[in-house]
Design a protein around this motif. Sequence first.
Motif, PDB file in Angstrom:
ATOM      1  N   UNK A 161       0.843  -1.200   0.000  1.00 43.87           N
ATOM      2  CA  UNK A 161       0.000   0.000   0.000  1.00 43.87           C
ATOM      3  C   UNK A 161       0.882   1.255   0.000  1.00 43.87           C
ATOM      4  N   UNK A 170      -3.914   9.165  -5.314  1.00 46.32           N
ATOM      5  CA  UNK A 170      -5.347   9.194  -5.633  1.00 46.32           C
ATOM      6  C   UNK A 170      -5.819   7.820  -6.113  1.00 46.32           C
ATOM      7  N   UNK A 172      -4.425   5.017  -5.400  1.00 43.41           N
ATOM      8  CA  UNK A 172      -4.352   4.102  -4.258  1.00 43.41           C
ATOM      9  C   UNK A 172      -5.629   4.191  -3.428  1.00 43.41           C
ATOM     10  N   UNK A 173      -6.095   5.413  -3.176  1.00 45.63           N
ATOM     11  CA  UNK A 173      -7.337   5.580  -2.408  1.00 45.63           C
ATOM     12  C   UNK A 173      -8.504   4.948  -3.155  1.00 45.63           C
ATOM     13  N   UNK A 174      -8.474   5.026  -4.480  1.00 42.99           N
ATOM     14  CA  UNK A 174      -9.557   4.443  -5.268  1.00 42.99           C
ATOM     15  C   UNK A 174      -9.547   2.920  -5.228  1.00 42.99           C
ATOM     16  N   UNK A 175      -8.474   2.307  -4.752  1.00 37.79           N
ATOM     17  CA  UNK A 175      -8.454   0.846  -4.576  1.00 37.79           C
ATOM     18  C   UNK A 175      -8.888   0.457  -3.166  1.00 37.79           C
ATOM     19  N   UNK A 176      -9.359   1.416  -2.387  1.00 32.77           N
ATOM     20  CA  UNK A 176      -9.835   1.090  -1.048  1.00 32.77           C
ATOM     21  C   UNK A 176      -8.774   1.250   0.032  1.00 32.77           C
ATOM     22  N   UNK A 177      -7.632   1.841  -0.311  1.00 31.00           N
ATOM     23  CA  UNK A 177      -6.581   2.035   0.689  1.00 31.00           C
ATOM     24  C   UNK A 177      -6.849   3.314   1.481  1.00 31.00           C
ATOM     25  N   UNK A 178      -6.864   3.189   2.803  1.00 33.25           N
ATOM     26  CA  UNK A 178      -6.989   4.377   3.654  1.00 33.25           C
ATOM     27  C   UNK A 178      -5.626   5.061   3.664  1.00 33.25           C
TER      28      UNK A 178
END
Lengths: 300, 256
Positions: A161, A170, A172-178
């Motif tokens: 991550x 951005x 990364x966040x769209x893959x569900x990463x906080x």
Amino acid sequence: MDAGLLQQMLLGALLGLSVYLPLRCGQLSLASPGFYAIGGTIAALLSTRLPALGGASATYPISSVLLEMGLAAALTGAIAAAIGSVVLRLRGIYLAIATIALVEILRVITLNLAITGGALGIFGIPQPFNGPEGYAFFTAALLALVCWLCDRLERTRPGLAMAAIRDDELAAASQGIDTAQIKLLAFVLSAVVAGITGVVAAHFLNSWNAKLGNFDASITTLAFVVLGGSRTWLGPVLGGLLLTALPEVLRPVGDLRLIVFGLVILLGPLLFPQGLISPERLQSLGRLWPGPKRLGRQAP
Amino acid sequence: MTAPLLALDGLSCRFGGLVAVGQVSFAVQPGEIFGLLGPNGAGKTTLFNLISGITPPSGGSVHWRGSTITGLPSHRIARLGIARTFQNLRLFGSLSCLENVLVGLHKRSRQPLIPALLGNGLFRRRQAQLEEEALALLRLLDLEPWAKQRAASLAYGDRRRLEIARALATGPELLLLDEPAAGLNPREKQELSALIRSIREQFNLSVLIIEHHVPLMMELCDRLAVLNFGERIALGTPEQVRRDPAVIEAYLGTSR
Ligand SMILES: Nc1ncnc2c1ncn2[C@@H]1O[C@H](COP(=O)(O)OP(=O)(O)OP(=O)(O)O)[C@@H](O)[C@H]1O
Ligand SMILES: [Mg+2]
């Protein structure tokens, strides 16, 4: 080799790892010397002011050093968690500037508090080892432990991550990463590594003052990672070892050494933009010699 | 009729004086392939950014299975089951294709701390399982031979498909595709159309797709909405949209 120099190199490698952790998820934080200073101040204060820790005995108990390290880890971790949740909203150069400001604030506080000894600092920090050899053994073990933890981190979910955030936050966040949580994790781990390094350094240096965590230190530790590489933990370790040793090794050439040192810092990134160590380079090394193959694999 | 999967209610987005999306409403039903048409700058990508939580809306609301998700951060929305691809390709360039897909599996790849620290058999078995899952997705999108290659080194069309593989890895119920056929040749476009249909069947999901290629959209989509200057000017089946005078004037009339 001189054990004292080796000890300094090992401390440099630990600081390199501290700068590396946030950088691996793309966060240019220069706060490490600040947390290093907090660790050192904790060690200096506790070991000289708390008789219960055994400062009066001929050799200071290792258990007390470990206790200081635990306290330093807890305190730097907590401070990093509190500061990080605000500061990590900044990006790129703005984060760098904010963390430099943080280091400066800590320095000025240490400079002006009576308890930390003002500009002179704290002297006569008790010694847990009789000579530099003992320190070098202890610090080498600590470095091995931190390297092992970094290696596990790189091979597991938070490490992947972190690499994703470095490449594109951005997405990364769209893959569900906080992303805020992962960046905070890296920042806190970085602070803890710097804090415990400061504890060891305070004992080794025998005295501690505000100058040890300043802007110069921020830049030097950043150079460790820039030269060594920020893709896998081996990079900052190598960078820290090399760049700490270099000024000492170059001592015979006199004032020229500063120029040579500057050239290395300048030419390193020019010749090796990714740093000396990158997963690709480790892989091609691994093909020549099967030994270190595992090091490079799966280290995005 | 079942409740819609995704419903937009008067959704708006302003950038300064510019209304990029103005009062847009429509709903996507479970299992539907829903198309979004519109000229350049119509606000299609902005609409995707509003749905996926990247841009906060300046008005209106987004509903997922009946409950409002307006203003949630994008990682929360992704975890709910809304995945997307990006028009201007946002892969993790320094990671391998396999790792890109593994990042997509983030939600489901949590491992207990102790085995992860030790790297023991339990950890490695689970890791192998995840890698096998990622490889299966790469295989589905004809990317398996490039599994170990850096995403940045792929050809353009392959990168477009890798974006889809990564989005599928998040386990979506709704897949947002932003111009997935851009830059593909006619044969690849045909294959893509078949692929999107088979993905819908295999993963039992709905698709919201932006695409400029009108014939492809007419053939692929169950229903379409047309945007122009941020406003929804038409909504309906391909046949209805084709005949809509507003559409003919605003979009198809320009014979692009
Ligand atoms: N972050 C932003 N700030 C300011 N204006 C923006 C921003 N994003 C988009 N816009 C503007 O909003 C309008 C809609 O843009 P958008 O990208 O949504 O169009 P689009 O329908 O996806 O077009 P295309 O077919 O070219 O991809 C454009 O005029 C664009 O310039
Ligand atoms: Mg667009």
